[in-house]
Write a protein that holds these residues in place. Structure first.
Motif, PDB file in Angstrom:
ATOM      1  N   GLU A 176      18.300   5.428 -12.396  1.00 29.87           N
ATOM      2  CA  GLU A 176      16.918   4.986 -12.218  1.00 29.87           C
ATOM      3  C   GLU A 176      16.474   5.307 -10.801  1.00 29.87           C
ATOM      4  N   LEU A 177      15.189   5.579 -10.689  1.00 30.62           N
ATOM      5  CA  LEU A 177      14.564   5.911  -9.418  1.00 30.62           C
ATOM      6  C   LEU A 177      13.314   5.062  -9.304  1.00 30.62           C
ATOM      7  N   GLN A 178      13.087   4.507  -8.139  1.00 29.72           N
ATOM      8  CA  GLN A 178      11.869   3.730  -7.892  1.00 29.72           C
ATOM      9  C   GLN A 178      11.071   4.421  -6.803  1.00 29.72           C
ATOM     10  N   LEU A 179       9.787   4.590  -7.034  1.00 27.22           N
ATOM     11  CA  LEU A 179       8.881   5.146  -6.033  1.00 27.22           C
ATOM     12  C   LEU A 179       7.935   4.039  -5.600  1.00 27.22           C
ATOM     13  N   ILE A 180       7.953   3.747  -4.311  1.00 24.18           N
ATOM     14  CA  ILE A 180       7.013   2.803  -3.720  1.00 24.18           C
ATOM     15  C   ILE A 180       6.070   3.618  -2.859  1.00 24.18           C
ATOM     16  N   GLU A 181       4.770   3.427  -3.074  1.00 30.74           N
ATOM     17  CA  GLU A 181       3.773   4.215  -2.377  1.00 30.74           C
ATOM     18  C   GLU A 181       2.741   3.291  -1.742  1.00 30.74           C
ATOM     19  N   LEU A 182       2.503   3.491  -0.460  1.00 32.26           N
ATOM     20  CA  LEU A 182       1.457   2.761   0.263  1.00 32.26           C
ATOM     21  C   LEU A 182       0.400   3.771   0.698  1.00 32.26           C
ATOM     22  N   HIS A 183      -0.862   3.395   0.520  1.00 29.90           N
ATOM     23  CA  HIS A 183      -1.981   4.258   0.926  1.00 29.90           C
ATOM     24  C   HIS A 183      -2.863   3.498   1.907  1.00 29.90           C
ATOM     25  N   SER A 184      -3.386   4.178   2.891  1.00 32.20           N
ATOM     26  CA  SER A 184      -4.300   3.534   3.830  1.00 32.20           C
ATOM     27  C   SER A 184      -5.620   3.167   3.163  1.00 32.20           C
ATOM     28  N   THR A 185      -5.875   3.687   1.960  1.00 38.17           N
ATOM     29  CA  THR A 185      -7.125   3.401   1.244  1.00 38.17           C
ATOM     30  C   THR A 185      -6.971   2.293   0.211  1.00 38.17           C
ATOM     31  N   ARG A 186      -5.773   1.711   0.095  1.00 38.79           N
ATOM     32  CA  ARG A 186      -5.514   0.674  -0.909  1.00 38.79           C
ATOM     33  C   ARG A 186      -4.903  -0.550  -0.235  1.00 38.79           C
ATOM     34  N   GLY A 187      -5.206  -1.712  -0.794  1.00 43.01           N
ATOM     35  CA  GLY A 187      -4.657  -2.952  -0.268  1.00 43.01           C
ATOM     36  C   GLY A 187      -3.293  -3.305  -0.836  1.00 43.01           C
TER      37      GLY A 187
ATOM     38  N   ARG B 165      12.247   9.123   2.354  1.00 42.20           N
ATOM     39  CA  ARG B 165      10.966   8.639   2.872  1.00 42.20           C
ATOM     40  C   ARG B 165      10.082   9.840   3.178  1.00 42.20           C
ATOM     41  N   VAL B 166       8.840   9.786   2.678  1.00 40.19           N
ATOM     42  CA  VAL B 166       7.861  10.841   2.907  1.00 40.19           C
ATOM     43  C   VAL B 166       6.607  10.197   3.490  1.00 40.19           C
ATOM     44  N   GLU B 167       6.123  10.766   4.594  1.00 44.34           N
ATOM     45  CA  GLU B 167       4.875  10.308   5.202  1.00 44.34           C
ATOM     46  C   GLU B 167       3.928  11.497   5.292  1.00 44.34           C
ATOM     47  N   ALA B 168       2.730  11.307   4.766  1.00 44.97           N
ATOM     48  CA  ALA B 168       1.739  12.382   4.737  1.00 44.97           C
ATOM     49  C   ALA B 168       0.392  11.852   5.201  1.00 44.97           C
ATOM     50  N   THR B 169      -0.374  12.722   5.835  1.00 46.19           N
ATOM     51  CA  THR B 169      -1.741  12.392   6.228  1.00 46.19           C
ATOM     52  C   THR B 169      -2.647  13.408   5.545  1.00 46.19           C
ATOM     53  N   VAL B 170      -3.227  12.981   4.426  1.00 45.82           N
ATOM     54  CA  VAL B 170      -3.987  13.873   3.554  1.00 45.82           C
ATOM     55  C   VAL B 170      -5.463  13.845   3.940  1.00 45.82           C
ATOM     56  N   PRO B 171      -6.049  14.992   4.281  1.00 48.28           N
ATOM     57  CA  PRO B 171      -7.485  15.021   4.528  1.00 48.28           C
ATOM     58  C   PRO B 171      -8.238  14.913   3.199  1.00 48.28           C
ATOM     59  N   VAL B 172      -9.062  13.882   3.050  1.00 46.06           N
ATOM     60  CA  VAL B 172      -9.824  13.678   1.819  1.00 46.06           C
ATOM     61  C   VAL B 172     -11.298  13.539   2.147  1.00 46.06           C
TER      62      VAL B 172
ATOM     63  N   PRO C  61      -8.896  11.095   7.127  1.00 52.34           N
ATOM     64  CA  PRO C  61      -7.478  11.227   6.773  1.00 52.34           C
ATOM     65  C   PRO C  61      -7.013  10.007   5.970  1.00 52.34           C
ATOM     66  N   MET C  62      -6.254  10.240   4.923  1.00 51.69           N
ATOM     67  CA  MET C  62      -5.661   9.155   4.145  1.00 51.69           C
ATOM     68  C   MET C  62      -4.156   9.206   4.391  1.00 51.69           C
ATOM     69  N   ARG C  63      -3.614   8.121   4.924  1.00 50.94           N
ATOM     70  CA  ARG C  63      -2.176   8.049   5.174  1.00 50.94           C
ATOM     71  C   ARG C  63      -1.459   7.600   3.905  1.00 50.94           C
ATOM     72  N   ILE C  64      -0.389   8.309   3.565  1.00 49.80           N
ATOM     73  CA  ILE C  64       0.432   7.964   2.408  1.00 49.80           C
ATOM     74  C   ILE C  64       1.874   7.820   2.885  1.00 49.80           C
ATOM     75  N   TYR C  65       2.474   6.708   2.504  1.00 51.59           N
ATOM     76  CA  TYR C  65       3.881   6.441   2.803  1.00 51.59           C
ATOM     77  C   TYR C  65       4.587   6.278   1.463  1.00 51.59           C
ATOM     78  N   GLN C  66       5.643   7.056   1.234  1.00 52.92           N
ATOM     79  CA  GLN C  66       6.377   7.008  -0.036  1.00 52.92           C
ATOM     80  C   GLN C  66       7.861   6.794   0.231  1.00 52.92           C
ATOM     81  N   GLU C  67       8.478   5.989  -0.627  1.00 54.72           N
ATOM     82  CA  GLU C  67       9.931   5.875  -0.634  1.00 54.72           C
ATOM     83  C   GLU C  67      10.413   6.122  -2.056  1.00 54.72           C
ATOM     84  N   PHE C  68      11.222   7.166  -2.213  1.00 55.90           N
ATOM     85  CA  PHE C  68      11.866   7.491  -3.480  1.00 55.90           C
ATOM     86  C   PHE C  68      13.275   6.909  -3.387  1.00 55.90           C
TER      87      PHE C  68
END
Length: 163
Positions: free
Chosen positions: A138-149, A108-115, A123-130
């Protein structure tokens, strides 16, 4: 001496290596034709290298995270950044936290990217699960962004015999 949870030190060796995105089972990869994710493990550090290609244009960028301590990443790479009209703030760094979950099968990776956009800087919050899928090929990446629904979901297959 600082005591860290065992999960801070553990890394699943099956996660390491080159993974190629399967476009038929993934969210549309706007702006790119191919994506290889190269995962490198070094103690508590995890290097997430993104080898991207669009026709003859190639881009490689690495986000290095640490499961033992929060870090900062300069020029945090976002796969969708090419067509989002949300740009990295020049000179800014991204605070990042990472942790192993599910018996070291999920990173799990959580980042707060200044954009910045045409309107402001935010700040754009990104939550990732690899996530390693059963069989570890096989690997699955699920990504949630505070800028996307909606979440972005990418499926990768392990590539052997290539660097």
């Amino acid at each position: 001496m600082v005591a860290l949870p065992l999960a801070a030190w553990a890394a699943n060796p099956a996660m390491a290596g080159r993974w190629r995105m399967d476009p038929k089972r993934s969210t549309a990869l706007d702006g790119w034709n191919t994506w290889d994710l190269v995962v490198g493990l070094n103690g508590t550090r995890v290097d997430l290298r993104h080898d991207m290609q669009w026709r003859t244009s190639k881009v490689t960028s690495t986000n290095t995270v640490d499961t033992a301590t929060p870090t900062t990443v300069k020029d945090f790479f976002r796969v969708e950044q090419r067509h989002m009209a949300l740009y990295l703030v020049p000179g800014a760094v991204t605070p990042v936290r990472a942790e192993w979950l599910d018996g070291e099968r999920t990173l799990r990776v959580e980042a707060t990217v200044p954009v910045e956009s045409s309107q402001s800087t935010t700040p754009m919050r990104i939550y990732q699960e690899f996530r390693l899928i059963e069989g570890d090929q096989e690997l699955q990446l699920i990504e949630l962004h505070s800028t996307r629904g909606k979440p972005l979901v990418y499926r990768f297959t392990k590539i052997t015999g290539e660097k």
